[in-house]
Design an enzyme around this catalytic site. Structure first.
Site, PDB file in Angstrom:
ATOM      1  N   HIS A 176       0.834  -1.200   0.000  1.00 33.48           N
ATOM      2  CA  HIS A 176       0.000   0.000   0.000  1.00 33.48           C
ATOM      3  C   HIS A 176       0.875   1.259   0.000  1.00 33.48           C
ATOM      4  CE1 HIS A 176      -4.019  -1.808   1.628  1.00 33.48           C
ATOM      5  NE2 HIS A 176      -3.550  -2.452   0.606  1.00 33.48           N
TER       6      HIS A 176
ATOM      7  N   LYS B 137       2.417   0.436  14.773  1.00 33.86           N
ATOM      8  CA  LYS B 137       3.863   0.371  15.027  1.00 33.86           C
ATOM      9  C   LYS B 137       4.312  -0.824  15.878  1.00 33.86           C
ATOM     10  CE  LYS B 137       5.170   3.746  12.703  1.00 33.86           C
ATOM     11  NZ  LYS B 137       5.467   3.225  11.399  1.00 33.86           N
TER      12      LYS B 137
ATOM     13  N   TYR C  67       4.629   6.974   9.331  1.00 33.42           N
ATOM     14  CA  TYR C  67       3.809   5.786   9.087  1.00 33.42           C
ATOM     15  C   TYR C  67       4.596   4.718   8.327  1.00 33.42           C
ATOM     16  CZ  TYR C  67      -0.486   3.112   8.297  1.00 33.42           C
ATOM     17  OH  TYR C  67      -1.447   2.125   8.292  1.00 33.42           O
TER      18      TYR C  67
ATOM     19  N   PRO D 171      -2.693   1.127  18.836  1.00 30.78           N
ATOM     20  CA  PRO D 171      -2.551   0.573  17.482  1.00 30.78           C
ATOM     21  C   PRO D 171      -2.755   1.556  16.325  1.00 30.78           C
ATOM     22  CG  PRO D 171      -4.625  -0.116  18.473  1.00 30.78           C
ATOM     23  CD  PRO D 171      -3.881   0.616  19.534  1.00 30.78           C
TER      24      PRO D 171
ATOM     25  N   TYR E 298      -8.804   5.412   7.887  1.00 26.32           N
ATOM     26  CA  TYR E 298      -8.817   5.806   9.296  1.00 26.32           C
ATOM     27  C   TYR E 298      -9.873   6.913   9.414  1.00 26.32           C
ATOM     28  CZ  TYR E 298      -4.284   3.465  10.092  1.00 26.32           C
ATOM     29  OH  TYR E 298      -3.273   2.543  10.210  1.00 26.32           O
TER      30      TYR E 298
END
Ligand code: APR
Ligand code: PHB
Length: 398
Positions: free
Chosen positions: A75, A299, A387, A295, A204
Site C-alpha cells: 500500500h 507500530k 507511518y 494501534p 482511518y
C-alpha cells in the site's frame, strides 16, 4: 532434572522471539526458545498487520518472506475520513517511494515457526512456571517445567521477548527500570469479516461517535475496528450493531461498505508504555516486553522487529569479534526509535479518537489538526514518513 546449555535463551515465541531466534541462527548463534503457550495458540493470536519496509527487509534477510512476497499487499497510501469527506495521503509520493505491506502478524508467526521447524532449532511449547535466575552473577538460567520434569537452560544471554505480561521485565531488580505509562479512555473493538475489502487502502475515520478503521487481510477478508469504551463488554455488541457503527463512522458520499459474516470479534485494550533501560547485565528485553503503543500508528510489530534486528547484530558482533559495544548501546539505540514511534502513535490516537471528556475547544483543535494534515504537504509528509517508518540508521544514529 534436565540441564542444557546454549548461547542465547529466548523467552517467548511471539514475533520478537521468533525473529530473533531466526536471525541468530543465520549468524550461526545457537539459541533455545521457551514459550509457555501452544504453537496453535501462538499461530492463531490475531494482531495488526502493517509492515514497514525495514520489517519486510528483515523478514527477507531472515529467509522467511516467500509467502509474504506472494500474498502481502503493498500500500502506497492511506485515507483519512472526517466530516463525511475522504482524503488520500499518498505516502509513497511524500516519502520518495516508500510503502507499507499489509500481511497479518499471525501469518508471520506461522512462517517463522515453519522455518524453525525446517532447521530443527530447539523450541519448547507449553513450558510451565518459566522463571529467570542468575542474572545478578552473570550466570543466567531459564527454568521451566514440562510434562512434570524440571528443566534448566544455562545461557550467555537471555532475551526477554515474552510480551507485556511476561516475566522477564520483572526479573530486573525492583526500581532499576523507569516506567512510563499513558492510559486512554477508549479501546478498539475489532472484527474479522469474510468479505472483500470495500477499499483499496486503509481508511482511518474520525467521527463524533468514535474512531473507525477499515483494514484487510486478503482480497476476501476484511479487518475492521471501532472505538468503544474500555469497560464495554463484547456481549453488548451484536454483529448488526457493529456494522451499523462502521457504516455511520466511515460514511462518505458515493462509497459503500460491504458487510459479510463476522468470524471473530474482541475488544482490545489500549495503552502507551515504555520500560527503560531495556538491558540489565545479561538480560535484554525486546518488543512488547519493553514497550507498548496504541494501534492507530500500526507500530507494535515494527518496533518489535527493529529491536531484534539491533539485538541480533549486537550479539553477532559479540560472538564474531568479542566486541560488546553493540550490546552496550542496544538500549539507547532502540529507545530513540521507540520514543519516535511512541510519539507518532500517541499523536495519531489523539487526532483520530473521540475523547468523551474533551471540551468544545479541544474538539476544534482536533478538527484543525485533521484539516491541516489533509491540506498541507508539510504536515502530510510528517505523517507519511512516520507511518512508513524511519530507516533503522536514521532512528538509531545519534
Ligand atoms: N514464559 C514463556 N513465554 C511467555 C511467558 C512466559 N512466562 N509470558 C508470555 N510468553 C509468550 C507469549 O505467550 C507470547 O507468545 O511470549 C510471547 C510474547 O509475544 P507477543 O506478546 O506477541 O510480543 P512480541 O513478540 O514482542 O511481539 C510484539 O505483539 O502486541 C503485539 O503489536 C504488538 O505486533 C506487536 C507484537
Ligand atoms: C490491522 O490491520 O489490524 C491494523 C491496521 C492498521 C492499524 C492497526 C491495525 O493502525
Amino acid at each position: 532434572m534436565n540441564v542444557e546449555r546454549t548461547k542465547v535463551a529466548i523467552v517467548g515465541a511471539g514475533p520478537s522471539g521468533l525473529l530473533l531466534g531466526r536471525l541468530l541462527e543465520r549468524h550461526g548463534i545457537e539459541n533455545v526458545i521457551i514459550e509457555n503457550r501452544s504453537r496453535e495458540y501462538c499461530e492463531s493470536r490475531i494482531r495488526a498487520g502493517i509492515l514497514e519496509q525495514v520489517t519486510r527487509d528483515a523478514l527477507t534477510e531472515a529467509g522467511v518472506a516467500d509467502r509474504l512476497e506472494r500474498e502481502g499487499m503493498v500500500h502506497g497510501g492511506i485515507y483519512l475520513n472526517f466530516n463525511g469527506q475522504r482524503h488520500h495521503i499518498p505516502m509513497d509520493e511524500l516519502t520518495g517511494g516508500r510503502c507499507v505491506t499489509v500481511y497479518g502478524q499471525s501469518e508471520i508467526v506461522k512462517d517463522l515457526f515453519a522455518a524453525r521447524e525446517a532447521t530443527g532449532a530447539p523450541i519448547v511449547f507449553e513450558a510451565e512456571d518459566v522463571s529467570l535466575d542468575g542474572i545478578d552473577n552473570d550466570e543466567p538460567v531459564v527454568r521451566y517445567r514440562l510434562g512434570g520434569v524440571e528443566h534448566e537452560v544455562h545461557a550467555d544471554y537471555i532475551a526477554g521477548c515474552d510480551g507485556f505480561h511476561g516475566i522477564s521485565r520483572d526479573a530486573m531488580p525492583d526500581g532499576y527500570q523507569q516506567l512510563y505509562l499513558r492510559e486512554y479512555p477508549f479501546a478498539w473493538l475489532g472484527i474479522m469479516a469474510s468479505v472483500a475489502p470495500s477499499t483499496d487502502e486503509l481508511i482511518y475515520a474520525q467521527h463524533p461517535n468514535g474512531f473507525a478503521l477499515h483494514s484487510m487481510r486478503s482480497a476476501s477478508v476484511s479487518r475492521l475496528y471501532i472505538q468503544v469504551d474500555p469497560n464495554d463488554d463484547i456481549a453488548n455488541w451484536s454483529d448488526a450493531r457493529i456494522w451499523e457503527q462502521l457504516h455511520i463512522r466511515m460514511a462518505t458520499d458515493g462509497w459503500t461498505l460491504h458487510e459479510g459474516p463476522v468470524t471473530e470479534k474482541s475488544i482490545l485494550p489500549m495503552r502507551s508504555f515504555v520500560a527503560t533501560p531495556m538491558r540489565y547485565r545479561s538480560l535484554f528485553l525486546a518488543g512488547d516486553a519493553a514497550h507498548i503503543v496504541p494501534p492507530a500508528g500500526a507500530k507494535g510489530l515494527n518496533l518489535a522487529a527493529a529491536d531484534v534486528i539491533v539485538l541480533a547484530h549486537a550479539l553477532a558482533d559479540r560472538y564474531s569479534s568479542g566486541s560488546e559495544t553493540g550490546l552496550d548501546e542496544y538500549s539507547d539505540r532502540c529507545l530513540r526509535r521507540i520514543w519516535r514511534a511512541q510519539h507518532f502513535s500517541w499523536w495519531m490516537t489523539q487526532m483520530l479518537h473521540t475523547n468523551p471528556s474533551e471540551d468544545a475547544y479541544g474538539q476544534q483543535l482536533q478538527r484543525s489538526q485533521l484539516e491541516y494534515v489533509c491540506s498541507s504537504t508539510a504536515a502530510a509528509k510528517s505523517l507519511a514518513e512516520n507511518y512508513v517508518g524511519l530507516a533503522i540508521e536514521q532512528a538509531v544514529s545519534a
